[in-house]
Design a protein around this motif. Structure first.
Motif, PDB file in Angstrom:
ATOM      1  N   THR A  89       0.773  -1.268  -0.040  1.00  0.00           N
ATOM      2  CA  THR A  89       0.087  -0.009  -0.009  1.00  0.00           C
ATOM      3  C   THR A  89       0.999   1.205  -0.181  1.00  0.00           C
ATOM      4  OG1 THR A  89      -1.394  -1.451   1.312  1.00  0.00           O
ATOM      5  CG2 THR A  89      -2.066   1.135   1.140  1.00  0.00           C
ATOM      6  N   PHE A  90       0.875   2.030  -1.118  1.00  0.00           N
ATOM      7  CA  PHE A  90       1.477   3.257  -1.003  1.00  0.00           C
ATOM      8  C   PHE A  90       0.820   4.400  -0.683  1.00  0.00           C
ATOM      9  CE2 PHE A  90       5.202   2.244  -4.101  1.00  0.00           C
ATOM     10  CZ  PHE A  90       4.497   0.612  -4.223  1.00  0.00           C
ATOM     11  N   VAL A  91       1.190   4.814   0.342  1.00  0.00           N
ATOM     12  CA  VAL A  91       0.508   6.094   1.175  1.00  0.00           C
ATOM     13  C   VAL A  91       1.108   7.279   0.669  1.00  0.00           C
ATOM     14  CG1 VAL A  91      -0.705   7.040   3.416  1.00  0.00           C
ATOM     15  CG2 VAL A  91      -0.239   4.672   2.974  1.00  0.00           C
ATOM     16  N   ARG A  92       0.573   8.268  -0.138  1.00  0.00           N
ATOM     17  CA  ARG A  92       1.063   9.657  -0.394  1.00  0.00           C
ATOM     18  C   ARG A  92       0.204  10.868  -0.123  1.00  0.00           C
ATOM     19  NH1 ARG A  92       1.182   6.760  -5.405  1.00  0.00           N
ATOM     20  NH2 ARG A  92       3.502   6.701  -5.458  1.00  0.00           N
ATOM     21  N   TYR A  93       0.358  12.032  -0.266  1.00  0.00           N
ATOM     22  CA  TYR A  93      -0.223  13.045   0.002  1.00  0.00           C
ATOM     23  C   TYR A  93      -1.413  13.262  -1.139  1.00  0.00           C
ATOM     24  CZ  TYR A  93      -1.545  17.782   1.054  1.00  0.00           C
ATOM     25  OH  TYR A  93      -2.516  18.859   1.404  1.00  0.00           O
ATOM     26  N   GLY A  94      -2.434  13.858  -0.678  1.00  0.00           N
ATOM     27  CA  GLY A  94      -3.540  14.151  -1.507  1.00  0.00           C
ATOM     28  C   GLY A  94      -4.331  14.946  -0.667  1.00  0.00           C
ATOM     29  N   GLU A  95      -5.018  15.952  -1.606  1.00  0.00           N
ATOM     30  CA  GLU A  95      -6.043  16.828  -0.759  1.00  0.00           C
ATOM     31  C   GLU A  95      -7.065  16.227  -0.130  1.00  0.00           C
ATOM     32  OE1 GLU A  95      -5.468  20.273  -0.374  1.00  0.00           O
ATOM     33  OE2 GLU A  95      -3.701  20.248  -1.677  1.00  0.00           O
ATOM     34  N   LEU A  97      -9.018  12.263   0.992  1.00  0.00           N
ATOM     35  CA  LEU A  97      -8.710  10.767   1.039  1.00  0.00           C
ATOM     36  C   LEU A  97      -9.187  10.123  -0.184  1.00  0.00           C
ATOM     37  CD1 LEU A  97      -7.718   8.486   3.079  1.00  0.00           C
ATOM     38  CD2 LEU A  97     -10.154   8.337   3.697  1.00  0.00           C
ATOM     39  N   ALA A  98      -8.490   9.108  -0.716  1.00  0.00           N
ATOM     40  CA  ALA A  98      -8.720   8.604  -2.081  1.00  0.00           C
ATOM     41  C   ALA A  98      -8.005   7.378  -2.194  1.00  0.00           C
ATOM     42  CB  ALA A  98      -8.816   9.661  -3.178  1.00  0.00           C
ATOM     43  N   THR A  99      -8.382   6.363  -2.644  1.00  0.00           N
ATOM     44  CA  THR A  99      -7.734   5.004  -2.983  1.00  0.00           C
ATOM     45  C   THR A  99      -7.883   4.518  -4.341  1.00  0.00           C
ATOM     46  OG1 THR A  99     -10.014   3.945  -2.137  1.00  0.00           O
ATOM     47  CG2 THR A  99      -8.131   4.245  -0.591  1.00  0.00           C
ATOM     48  N   TYR A 100      -6.912   3.927  -4.719  1.00  0.00           N
ATOM     49  CA  TYR A 100      -6.674   3.567  -6.160  1.00  0.00           C
ATOM     50  C   TYR A 100      -6.016   2.148  -6.131  1.00  0.00           C
ATOM     51  CZ  TYR A 100      -7.216   8.474  -7.259  1.00  0.00           C
ATOM     52  OH  TYR A 100      -7.869   9.687  -7.296  1.00  0.00           O
ATOM     53  N   GLY A 101      -6.389   1.361  -7.032  1.00  0.00           N
ATOM     54  CA  GLY A 101      -5.733   0.208  -7.224  1.00  0.00           C
ATOM     55  C   GLY A 101      -5.044  -0.270  -8.575  1.00  0.00           C
ATOM     56  N   ARG A 102      -3.811  -0.522  -8.451  1.00  0.00           N
ATOM     57  CA  ARG A 102      -2.940  -0.825  -9.562  1.00  0.00           C
ATOM     58  C   ARG A 102      -2.886  -2.341  -9.844  1.00  0.00           C
ATOM     59  NH1 ARG A 102       2.485   1.584  -8.434  1.00  0.00           N
ATOM     60  NH2 ARG A 102       1.652   2.427  -6.508  1.00  0.00           N
ATOM     61  N   SER A 103      -3.003  -2.812 -11.291  1.00  0.00           N
ATOM     62  CA  SER A 103      -3.172  -4.512 -11.581  1.00  0.00           C
ATOM     63  C   SER A 103      -1.627  -4.923 -11.774  1.00  0.00           C
ATOM     64  CB  SER A 103      -3.971  -4.800 -12.819  1.00  0.00           C
ATOM     65  OG  SER A 103      -3.927  -3.707 -13.564  1.00  0.00           O
ATOM     66  N   ALA A 104      -1.452  -6.157 -11.994  1.00  0.00           N
ATOM     67  CA  ALA A 104      -0.463  -6.925 -11.707  1.00  0.00           C
ATOM     68  C   ALA A 104       0.902  -6.429 -12.736  1.00  0.00           C
ATOM     69  CB  ALA A 104      -0.763  -8.311 -12.006  1.00  0.00           C
ATOM     70  N   ASP A 106       0.957  -3.526 -14.357  1.00  0.00           N
ATOM     71  CA  ASP A 106       1.177  -2.002 -14.215  1.00  0.00           C
ATOM     72  C   ASP A 106       2.761  -1.786 -13.627  1.00  0.00           C
ATOM     73  OD1 ASP A 106      -1.003  -1.584 -15.093  1.00  0.00           O
ATOM     74  OD2 ASP A 106      -2.113  -0.711 -13.286  1.00  0.00           O
ATOM     75  N   GLY A 107       3.288  -2.610 -13.261  1.00  0.00           N
ATOM     76  CA  GLY A 107       4.678  -2.368 -12.820  1.00  0.00           C
ATOM     77  C   GLY A 107       4.585  -1.346 -11.600  1.00  0.00           C
ATOM     78  N   ARG A 108       5.637  -1.059 -10.997  1.00  0.00           N
ATOM     79  CA  ARG A 108       5.723  -0.312  -9.807  1.00  0.00           C
ATOM     80  C   ARG A 108       4.915   1.031  -9.952  1.00  0.00           C
ATOM     81  NH1 ARG A 108       9.481   3.164  -7.226  1.00  0.00           N
ATOM     82  NH2 ARG A 108       9.204   3.245  -4.908  1.00  0.00           N
ATOM     83  N   ASN A 109       5.103   1.951 -10.730  1.00  0.00           N
ATOM     84  CA  ASN A 109       4.495   3.100 -11.034  1.00  0.00           C
ATOM     85  C   ASN A 109       3.805   3.347 -12.251  1.00  0.00           C
ATOM     86  OD1 ASN A 109       5.423   4.447  -8.512  1.00  0.00           O
ATOM     87  ND2 ASN A 109       7.468   4.238  -9.401  1.00  0.00           N
ATOM     88  N   GLY A 110       3.759   2.374 -13.246  1.00  0.00           N
ATOM     89  CA  GLY A 110       3.279   2.678 -14.471  1.00  0.00           C
ATOM     90  C   GLY A 110       1.720   2.373 -14.417  1.00  0.00           C
ATOM     91  N   GLY A 111       1.321   2.489 -15.708  1.00  0.00           N
ATOM     92  CA  GLY A 111      -0.209   1.902 -15.594  1.00  0.00           C
ATOM     93  C   GLY A 111      -1.275   2.866 -15.059  1.00  0.00           C
ATOM     94  N   GLN A 112      -2.501   2.963 -15.335  1.00  0.00           N
ATOM     95  CA  GLN A 112      -3.626   3.618 -14.959  1.00  0.00           C
ATOM     96  C   GLN A 112      -4.166   3.316 -13.878  1.00  0.00           C
ATOM     97  OE1 GLN A 112      -3.088   6.513 -16.052  1.00  0.00           O
ATOM     98  NE2 GLN A 112      -4.836   7.574 -15.767  1.00  0.00           N
ATOM     99  N   PRO A 113      -3.953   4.001 -12.521  1.00  0.00           N
ATOM    100  CA  PRO A 113      -4.476   3.633 -11.368  1.00  0.00           C
ATOM    101  C   PRO A 113      -5.974   3.539 -11.564  1.00  0.00           C
ATOM    102  CG  PRO A 113      -2.937   5.224 -10.857  1.00  0.00           C
ATOM    103  CD  PRO A 113      -3.215   5.278 -12.471  1.00  0.00           C
ATOM    104  N   VAL A 140      -1.937  -0.983  -3.989  1.00  0.00           N
ATOM    105  CA  VAL A 140      -2.983  -0.116  -4.057  1.00  0.00           C
ATOM    106  C   VAL A 140      -2.037   1.445  -3.479  1.00  0.00           C
ATOM    107  CG1 VAL A 140      -4.930  -1.628  -3.547  1.00  0.00           C
ATOM    108  CG2 VAL A 140      -3.578  -0.593  -1.621  1.00  0.00           C
ATOM    109  N   ASP A 141      -2.760   2.508  -3.935  1.00  0.00           N
ATOM    110  CA  ASP A 141      -2.548   3.708  -3.657  1.00  0.00           C
ATOM    111  C   ASP A 141      -3.595   4.532  -2.744  1.00  0.00           C
ATOM    112  OD1 ASP A 141       0.007   4.468  -5.281  1.00  0.00           O
ATOM    113  OD2 ASP A 141      -1.294   3.157  -6.559  1.00  0.00           O
TER     114      ASP A 141
END
Ligand SMILES: Nc1nc2c(ncn2[C@@H]2O[C@H](COP(=O)(O)OP(=O)(O)OP(=O)(O)O)[C@@H](O)[C@H]2O)c(=O)[nH]1
Ligand SMILES: [Mg+2]
Length: 619
Positions: A89-95, A97-104, A106-113, A140-141
């Protein structure tokens, strides 16, 4: 969502670094140097959106997810004694609270969450013992409005690694460690650090030297001080210089709810926050130093151009010497760009060496592993020893691949250093010559502007290896910049499951046993062969990436030097053609211009000196 424990009304000032880069950028644009402007814009972009990823790792159930939650005073990671975190789970700053998933894939940072509903979130990131189905997302982000995350800190809660390096998860964690900026290793006060934990800690520290160890659940285990002492002794014996931070998540949460400052201090979290802030500051200082070095280099190239014109206007008798020197400088810059340049040769040679070293290294490691495995299979009582074959194989493969990876990364840094040396000397000569030409007529100051070798490497974009001390925690090693990942460890279970089932061994008769042994032999050999194949592919990719990165980097600088040399010559030719009146007008303008540019270049020099002398934090 609760209150932000680190919220503060402090507004960040425009830093001296950013305003210097802005000024240098304006000068580069003003002089039509798009190449210099592009490099400076790139630095500005990097300064504006820094990221610093901190990996939270450890064995199962040690309190990793609770630590992230308590730190941020938000329930962003699912925690429970019988629910395990299943995806990072990647927890980063955002104005918000929102959650996103990345599929297998997508690689570490690529792909559309993909956005995830908050109500589904916990189910998607966890796994209970009963429900072991495949997880939907690979990662997940979560974005959350927290001051601590505002400057680019990304906390990564990871699935637990049960059994350290011998677990199936260990390879993924090692891979992530290889590209993290810092690590919080989590253990708890229920018992002292185990041997597998220590082995994992050692590897983690090797892959990512900025590491602290959290000792959680101090509220629950009254003997935590004794455990802390024992853990300190373990670390000393293992020669691991690691800070241990005793923590309590419930105390922290209670303190934040009631506003009890003393209890907050007792929870240990303010120390962890301070530790993370220092990490962030050091990352920012590294990026800042690199940016200032780029500005320093760009400004000096512009100063040299204006100084050349100044020399031509005030001291026309030396036109011929100046022309000769500048022509020579241009020839040198030409050479720097050509395929026969020393740095190009050095790069090609070293990359070829690296490719064969890497090939040999993986071959030797896997061969010795195959032999070890064959001996283990041949020598032991299959009904007993063969059961631990799977964790043993993971352990051995992980160790071998981690060592192999370290070799690639160390060598990549050494190559960068070597090529920088070859390139730096040549580039230095070009600059000194230009400066000497100008200095003959103006002052001796340009000569002072030449680089020391340390700054010259910085200006070439070659950073010191991370984890270095004072002033040299600049940016990252080449391996990190290029994003070299640890080679893969394949899942073993599928390959060995059938052959290694305990029931089969127990009920097998002598003759069948021989057959089973041969089958196990084949399965292990097949596994290691396939691992080797993948590892070779990964390593070749890594070598290629290093080569590409260094080639582009130095070629860019060579082109920059070339443009500078051409511009200087143009100035010379143009000035020679001017009539007396034009020359007088130009001199007035030129003198003012030179003084102005020098002042900015001096600022860059002073800031660079300050940053290099500092302790890695911004001035
Ligand atoms: N008393 C006490 N309990 C804690 C503390 N930290 C975590 N726990 C409890 O320990 C259990 C495991 O916590 P998690 O945060 O889920 O642990 P984890 O390391 O993320 O676990 P996995 O994701 O399964 O690896 C939960 O029941 C938590 O409530 C602490 O500081 N004090
Ligand atoms: Mg967890």
């Amino acid at each position: 969502m609760h209150a932000d424990p680190d919220a503060s009304p402090v507004e960040r000032d425009r830093s001296p670094v950013t305003s210097l880069i802005d000024a240098a950028l304006a000068e580069a644009r003003g002089y039509g140097r798009d190449d210099l402007a592009a490099r400076l814009s790139d630095q500005l972009r990097r300064l504006a959106s820094p990221t610093c990823s901190v990996l939270v790792v450890g064995e199962f159930n040690k309190g990793k997810s609770s630590l992230v939650n308590a730190l941020l005073n938000a329930r962003v990671c699912a925690t429970d004694a019988d629910i395990a975190t299943a995806v990072p789970t990647f927890v980063r700053y955002g104005e918000q609270l929102a959650t996103y998933g990345r599929s297998a894939d997508d690689g570490r940072n690529g792909g559309q969450p993909q956005p995830i509903e908050l109500t589904d979130f916990e189910r998607l990131v966890t796994r209970t013992d009963r429900d072991r189905q495949a997880v939907t997302f690979a990662a997940v982000d979560v974005s959350v409005p927290r001051q601590l995350l505002r400057d680019g800190l990304v906390l990564v809660d990871t699935p637990g690694v049960g059994g350290g390096l011998s677990s199936a998860h260990a390879a993924a964690t090692l891979r992530a460690l290889a590209s993290a900026d810092a690590v919080v290793f989590v253990t708890d006060a229920s018992q002292e650090l185990t041997a597998p934990e220590l082995a994992l800690l050692r590897r983690a520290k090797e892959l990512c030297p900025r590491l602290v160890c959290a000792l959680t659940k101090t509220d629950f285990y009254p003997e935590w001080r004794r455990i802390l002492d024992i853990d300190h002794a373990h670390l000393r014996r293992a020669r691991l210089d690691i800070t241990l931070l005793p923590l309590s998540a419930p105390l922290r949460q209670h303190a934040l709810r009631t506003g009890d400052r003393d209890m907050n201090v007792e929870s240990g979290y303010p120390r962890l926050t301070a530790e993370l802030r220092t990490t962030l500051e050091m990352g920012a200082a590294g990026a800042g130093t690199a940016a200032v070095a780029a500005a320093h280099s760009a400004l000096n190239q512009l100063v040299a151009q204006v100084a050349t014109e100044h020399g031509e206007l005030t001291d026309p008798e030396h036109h011929r010497t100046r022309l000769a020197k500048l022509t020579e400088a241009k020839q040198q810059a030409d050479k720097l760009r050509g395929s026969g340049a020393r740095w190009q040769q050095a790069l090609a040679d070293r990359i070829a060496d690296l490719a064969s070293t890497v090939d040999l290294d993986i071959g030797v490691r896997m061969r010795s592993l195959r032999k070890l495995a064959a001996d283990k299979l041949a020598g032991a009582d299959p009904t007993k020893a063969w059961l631990d074959l799977e964790p043993w194989l993971y352990q051995q493969t992980n160790e071998a691949l981690a060592d192999h990876f370290r070799l690639i990364r160390d060598q990549a840094d050494a190559i960068a250093d070597h090529v920088a040396e070859q390139f730096g000397e040549a580039a230095l000569r070009v600059d000194t010559d230009l400066s000497a030409v100008a200095a003959g007529a103006v002052t001796g100051r340009e000569a002072e502007l030449t680089f020391t070798s340390r700054t010259s490497r910085l200006e070439l974009g070659i950073a010191a290896a991370r984890g270095g001390s004072v002033g040299m925690v600049l940016t990252h090693s080449v391996g990190l910049i290029v994003g070299l990942g640890l080679p893969v460890t394949l899942p073993i279970t599928a390959l060995l499951a059938g052959v290694l089932a305990r029931k089969t061994w127990k009920t097998a008769r002598q003759a069948q046993l021989r057959g089973l042994r041969a089958e196990a032999d084949r399965a292990v050999a097949g596994y290691l062969e396939e691992t080797e194949l993948w590892a070779r592919k990964d390593s070749r990719d890594a070598v290629r990436k290093v080569q590409q990165y260094l080639r582009d980097l130095f070629a860019g600088h060579a082109a920059e030097r070339h443009t500078s040399a051409v511009r200087n010559l143009e100035v010379l030719v143009r000035t020679e053609r001017d009539d007396e009146q034009t020359r007088r007008d130009r001199l007035r303008h030129n003198t003012a211009e030179l003084a102005r540019l020098r002042a900015v270049a001096d600022r860059a020099q002073a800031l660079l000196d300050e940053l290099l002398a500092g302790d890695g934090r911004p001035p």
